[in-house]
Design a protein around this motif. Sequence first.
Motif, PDB file in Angstrom:
ATOM      1  N   MET A  23       0.835  -1.202   0.000  1.00 56.37           N
ATOM      2  CA  MET A  23       0.000   0.000   0.000  1.00 56.37           C
ATOM      3  C   MET A  23       0.872   1.256   0.000  1.00 56.37           C
ATOM      4  O   MET A  23       1.834   1.366   0.773  1.00 56.37           O
ATOM      5  CB  MET A  23      -0.921   0.022   1.231  1.00 56.37           C
ATOM      6  N   SER A  24       0.490   2.217  -0.844  1.00 55.22           N
ATOM      7  CA  SER A  24       1.176   3.506  -0.864  1.00 55.22           C
ATOM      8  C   SER A  24       0.602   4.412   0.213  1.00 55.22           C
ATOM      9  O   SER A  24      -0.440   4.107   0.827  1.00 55.22           O
ATOM     10  CB  SER A  24       1.007   4.168  -2.229  1.00 55.22           C
ATOM     11  N   VAL A  25       1.232   5.537   0.423  1.00 56.41           N
ATOM     12  CA  VAL A  25       0.744   6.515   1.401  1.00 56.41           C
ATOM     13  C   VAL A  25      -0.682   6.954   1.055  1.00 56.41           C
ATOM     14  O   VAL A  25      -1.556   7.014   1.924  1.00 56.41           O
ATOM     15  CB  VAL A  25       1.696   7.725   1.443  1.00 56.41           C
ATOM     16  N   LEU A  26      -0.928   7.240  -0.205  1.00 56.10           N
ATOM     17  CA  LEU A  26      -2.270   7.687  -0.599  1.00 56.10           C
ATOM     18  C   LEU A  26      -3.302   6.572  -0.409  1.00 56.10           C
ATOM     19  O   LEU A  26      -4.443   6.836  -0.023  1.00 56.10           O
ATOM     20  CB  LEU A  26      -2.272   8.166  -2.047  1.00 56.10           C
ATOM     21  N   GLU A  27      -2.923   5.350  -0.650  1.00 58.66           N
ATOM     22  CA  GLU A  27      -3.856   4.236  -0.444  1.00 58.66           C
ATOM     23  C   GLU A  27      -4.176   4.058   1.045  1.00 58.66           C
ATOM     24  O   GLU A  27      -5.307   3.724   1.401  1.00 58.66           O
ATOM     25  CB  GLU A  27      -3.274   2.952  -1.039  1.00 58.66           C
ATOM     26  N   LEU A  28      -3.194   4.296   1.896  1.00 67.27           N
ATOM     27  CA  LEU A  28      -3.448   4.229   3.337  1.00 67.27           C
ATOM     28  C   LEU A  28      -4.430   5.319   3.752  1.00 67.27           C
ATOM     29  O   LEU A  28      -5.361   5.089   4.530  1.00 67.27           O
ATOM     30  CB  LEU A  28      -2.131   4.370   4.107  1.00 67.27           C
ATOM     31  N   HIS A  29      -4.221   6.528   3.237  1.00 64.81           N
ATOM     32  CA  HIS A  29      -5.173   7.624   3.489  1.00 64.81           C
ATOM     33  C   HIS A  29      -6.571   7.218   3.049  1.00 64.81           C
ATOM     34  O   HIS A  29      -7.549   7.385   3.788  1.00 64.81           O
ATOM     35  CB  HIS A  29      -4.747   8.869   2.699  1.00 64.81           C
ATOM     36  N   ALA A  30      -6.669   6.713   1.831  1.00 63.54           N
ATOM     37  CA  ALA A  30      -7.984   6.448   1.243  1.00 63.54           C
ATOM     38  C   ALA A  30      -8.730   5.355   1.998  1.00 63.54           C
ATOM     39  O   ALA A  30      -9.936   5.464   2.251  1.00 63.54           O
ATOM     40  CB  ALA A  30      -7.812   6.059  -0.226  1.00 63.54           C
ATOM     41  N   GLU A  31      -8.030   4.290   2.343  1.00 62.01           N
ATOM     42  CA  GLU A  31      -8.705   3.197   3.065  1.00 62.01           C
ATOM     43  C   GLU A  31      -9.243   3.675   4.394  1.00 62.01           C
ATOM     44  O   GLU A  31     -10.394   3.381   4.768  1.00 62.01           O
ATOM     45  CB  GLU A  31      -7.745   2.031   3.278  1.00 62.01           C
ATOM     46  N   ALA A  32      -8.425   4.429   5.130  1.00 65.31           N
ATOM     47  CA  ALA A  32      -8.876   4.928   6.434  1.00 65.31           C
ATOM     48  C   ALA A  32     -10.026   5.923   6.268  1.00 65.31           C
ATOM     49  O   ALA A  32     -11.003   5.899   7.034  1.00 65.31           O
ATOM     50  CB  ALA A  32      -7.707   5.569   7.164  1.00 65.31           C
ATOM     51  N   ALA A  33      -9.938   6.800   5.285  1.00 62.81           N
ATOM     52  CA  ALA A  33     -10.964   7.823   5.087  1.00 62.81           C
ATOM     53  C   ALA A  33     -12.311   7.208   4.721  1.00 62.81           C
ATOM     54  O   ALA A  33     -13.362   7.597   5.251  1.00 62.81           O
ATOM     55  CB  ALA A  33     -10.515   8.794   4.004  1.00 62.81           C
ATOM     56  N   ARG A  34     -12.293   6.252   3.807  1.00 59.22           N
ATOM     57  CA  ARG A  34     -13.554   5.612   3.403  1.00 59.22           C
ATOM     58  C   ARG A  34     -14.180   4.838   4.563  1.00 59.22           C
ATOM     59  O   ARG A  34     -15.402   4.831   4.734  1.00 59.22           O
ATOM     60  CB  ARG A  34     -13.305   4.691   2.209  1.00 59.22           C
ATOM     61  N   ALA A  35     -13.336   4.206   5.372  1.00 62.24           N
ATOM     62  CA  ALA A  35     -13.862   3.470   6.526  1.00 62.24           C
ATOM     63  C   ALA A  35     -14.449   4.427   7.565  1.00 62.24           C
ATOM     64  O   ALA A  35     -15.481   4.136   8.177  1.00 62.24           O
ATOM     65  CB  ALA A  35     -12.751   2.628   7.147  1.00 62.24           C
ATOM     66  N   ALA A  36     -13.815   5.571   7.759  1.00 61.59           N
ATOM     67  CA  ALA A  36     -14.335   6.548   8.720  1.00 61.59           C
ATOM     68  C   ALA A  36     -15.661   7.128   8.239  1.00 61.59           C
ATOM     69  O   ALA A  36     -16.590   7.345   9.038  1.00 61.59           O
ATOM     70  CB  ALA A  36     -13.312   7.662   8.943  1.00 61.59           C
ATOM     71  N   ALA A  37     -15.762   7.404   6.946  1.00 61.27           N
ATOM     72  CA  ALA A  37     -17.020   7.919   6.395  1.00 61.27           C
ATOM     73  C   ALA A  37     -18.136   6.880   6.537  1.00 61.27           C
ATOM     74  O   ALA A  37     -19.276   7.221   6.907  1.00 61.27           O
ATOM     75  CB  ALA A  37     -16.832   8.306   4.929  1.00 61.27           C
ATOM     76  N   ALA A  38     -17.812   5.627   6.286  1.00 56.78           N
ATOM     77  CA  ALA A  38     -18.810   4.561   6.462  1.00 56.78           C
ATOM     78  C   ALA A  38     -19.218   4.443   7.917  1.00 56.78           C
ATOM     79  O   ALA A  38     -20.393   4.229   8.230  1.00 56.78           O
ATOM     80  CB  ALA A  38     -18.240   3.229   5.953  1.00 56.78           C
ATOM     81  N   ASP A  39     -18.259   4.594   8.813  1.00 56.87           N
ATOM     82  CA  ASP A  39     -18.544   4.539  10.249  1.00 56.87           C
ATOM     83  C   ASP A  39     -19.499   5.663  10.647  1.00 56.87           C
ATOM     84  O   ASP A  39     -20.379   5.479  11.503  1.00 56.87           O
ATOM     85  CB  ASP A  39     -17.229   4.663  11.033  1.00 56.87           C
ATOM     86  N   ALA A  40     -19.354   6.812  10.010  1.00 57.07           N
ATOM     87  CA  ALA A  40     -20.215   7.957  10.312  1.00 57.07           C
ATOM     88  C   ALA A  40     -21.572   7.871   9.631  1.00 57.07           C
ATOM     89  O   ALA A  40     -22.495   8.605  10.002  1.00 57.07           O
ATOM     90  CB  ALA A  40     -19.517   9.249   9.892  1.00 57.07           C
TER      91      ALA A  40
END
Length: 382
Positions: A23-40
């Motif tokens: 995983m690249s830095v941007l992919e790490l950002h994206a995975e965490a961001a999408r999971a946080a949005a789903a959590d919300a």
Amino acid sequence: MVGAHAAIVGASETASLGALPQMSVLELHAEAARAAAADAGISMSEIDGIATARPLPLDVAHYLGINARWIDGTAVGGTSFLLHVRHAAAAIAAGAANVVLISHGESGRSRVGALGAPDDSATPVGQFDKPYGAVTPYSTFTIPAMRFLHERGLGVDALASVVVEQRKWAIGNPRAARTKPVSIEDVLAAAPIAYPFTKDMCCVVTDGGGALIMTSAERAADLSPKSPPVYLLGAGEANGSPLVSQMPDLGSFEGFRRSSAEALAQAGIGTGDIDHFMGYDAFAHLPLYMLEDIGFVGRGESAAFVADGQTGRDGALPMNTNGGGLSYTHTGMYGMFAIQESVRQLRGTAFNQLPDIELSLVQGVGGFFWTSGTLVLSNRQP
């Protein structure tokens, strides 16, 4: 105070932490961001504010397809995310943003898509600290740590006690990097890194990411997130010197005192009201500074407080309940993960869940006593 009007409604780390060379830095950002949005329970298209420390927020926004009208690229080391929370609350209160994503991703171990080290030869640090050998985190922190121990008449076993107590929280946690029980003797016998630090007194080095979704407390009440909101009751930030050699007091950090005092005053509480504490522990001496500078204990009392088990499960102030940067994870900027654990504890979903807690204080440090950030979070609406 703007914080009382804002809430964290989404929070997530990447699915895995540790070594993630795929995983690249941007992919790490994206995975965490999408999971946080789903959590919300919030669509990514609703996000109109973004804050990141590294890389630039515009890079992350572009990757995720976010059209922001509020952008924060504050980068002051590992405490940047605590400042982002404070700034996002202000933006939400001012109407500058409705839904803010605070995102972190870092390939600290595998270095995939990671930025190179900047040329800082023109900075005060590059001119006046590095020529004398203060070139890496473990070497930069050695003099303050030794001064702290000297002033209090302590030995290096005081640092080892911090490691032992932190490790107890990580035992059995499948997401933690170091889970083996250790003794003071084990820690002191570990490989020397830079005196007085042995390997176990230094944080782990990992890949990973985390993200938060913030909105107004009013909007939070109308959402149907997977988990309950966590409210920001108070926040503070403070700068220090960029030069560790120019600290006014090597055995104490004024920034911790200033930012925590402001956060507690805004929340209208004292240190005795705090149920849970997350203190950025990139190295073993930092929690000792924080306990004293925030005022949980008096000057010179922190080492005995930890050694007596007061930061453990049955202690007066459970601290770093995920194992901290010393045992859980540390991608290079740990502040996001300290916030994540505070949110989990307040939601009742932590691996080592504490009973009946309402107030958690998160204390961050940026660089080498460069910056301080403090958050007071709660699961009760102000």
